[in-house]
Motif scaffolding. Structure first.
Motif, PDB file in Angstrom:
ATOM      1  N   UNK A  61      44.101  36.736  15.066  1.00 10.31           N
ATOM      2  CA  UNK A  61      42.933  37.182  15.836  1.00 10.31           C
ATOM      3  C   UNK A  61      43.257  38.369  16.729  1.00 10.31           C
ATOM      4  N   UNK A  62      44.477  38.411  17.256  1.00  4.92           N
ATOM      5  CA  UNK A  62      44.858  39.479  18.171  1.00  4.92           C
ATOM      6  C   UNK A  62      45.548  40.664  17.516  1.00  4.92           C
ATOM      7  N   UNK A  63      45.718  40.636  16.218  1.00  6.73           N
ATOM      8  CA  UNK A  63      46.464  41.691  15.524  1.00  6.73           C
ATOM      9  C   UNK A  63      45.724  43.035  15.607  1.00  6.73           C
ATOM     10  N   UNK A  64      46.437  44.066  15.998  1.00  6.42           N
ATOM     11  CA  UNK A  64      45.845  45.402  16.147  1.00  6.42           C
ATOM     12  C   UNK A  64      46.587  46.459  15.335  1.00  6.42           C
ATOM     13  N   UNK A  65      47.439  46.037  14.427  1.00  8.58           N
ATOM     14  CA  UNK A  65      48.206  46.979  13.613  1.00  8.58           C
ATOM     15  C   UNK A  65      47.388  47.536  12.459  1.00  8.58           C
ATOM     16  N   UNK A  66      48.059  48.222  11.553  1.00  3.67           N
ATOM     17  CA  UNK A  66      47.374  48.868  10.434  1.00  3.67           C
ATOM     18  C   UNK A  66      47.259  47.979   9.194  1.00  3.67           C
ATOM     19  N   UNK A  67      48.014  46.881   9.143  1.00  6.59           N
ATOM     20  CA  UNK A  67      47.913  45.978   7.996  1.00  6.59           C
ATOM     21  C   UNK A  67      46.535  45.323   7.987  1.00  6.59           C
ATOM     22  N   UNK A  68      46.085  44.935   6.813  1.00  8.33           N
ATOM     23  CA  UNK A  68      44.803  44.256   6.656  1.00  8.33           C
ATOM     24  C   UNK A  68      45.028  42.782   6.350  1.00  8.33           C
ATOM     25  N   UNK A  69      44.003  41.982   6.534  1.00 10.44           N
ATOM     26  CA  UNK A  69      44.019  40.584   6.125  1.00 10.44           C
ATOM     27  C   UNK A  69      42.955  40.398   5.057  1.00 10.44           C
TER      28      UNK A  69
END
Length: 165
Positions: free
Chosen positions: A131-139
């Motif tokens: 929920x808090x991820x702000x990087x460039x990878x996608x889910x």
């Protein structure tokens, strides 16, 4: 009207005793550079194979996890996009919930075989991390945190949840 060819796939939402979810790190080559997508383990259902047999095979091959019984079907996703799956116009993903103790993923496939499927690793993720991820990878799905939170909290109605991209 052209016939739409969809790849039928199964995926496992593998949750450990701490409600962390096991995701595969897919590195997908693109013309402008690779795209990294974190997605549930799983893959295509082969001709003549049942959905359960495909799920069992994919988990064993990719992660080494052997499942008994039939896990509950929790999510359904249809993505119509000719660029999403090679040689197909899109994909149908059916997700099943698998509860297990935490383990170190190591399946029957070699590192080279995993790389041929664009898989470059595995990681256990906590809901807050996703929920808090702000990087460039996608889910995958893009808003994984929302249906995952409902699943962990037991707010699922028993009906299969339809997911977006």
């Amino acid at each position: 009207m052209a016939l739409v060819r969809l790849r039928r796939s199964v995926r496992a939402i593998v949750l450990d005793e701490g409600d962390r979810v096991l995701l595969c790190r897919f590195v997908i080559p693109e013309p402008g550079g690779a795209v990294v997508v974190w997605a549930a383990p799983g893959g295509g259902v082969e001709r003549g194979e049942s959905v359960l047999a495909a799920l069992q095979r994919e988990l064993r091959e990719e992660t080494g996890l052997v499942i008994d019984g039939e896990p509950p079907h929790v999510w359904h996703q249809e993505v119509i996009d000719p660029g999403h799956a090679v040689d197909y116009d899109g994909v149908i993903n059916d997700y099943f919930l698998v509860r297990t103790a935490s383990f170190r993923p190591r399946g029957a496939l070699s590192d080279d075989e995993l790389a041929a499927e664009n898989i470059e690793g595995f990681r256990w993720w906590g809901l807050r991390e996703i929920a808090g991820y702000r990087g460039t990878d996608l889910f995958s799905p893009r808003d994984l945190a929302t249906p995952l939170a409902a699943l962990i909290a037991g707010r699922a109605s028993g009906a299969v949840v339809r997911l977006g991209l």
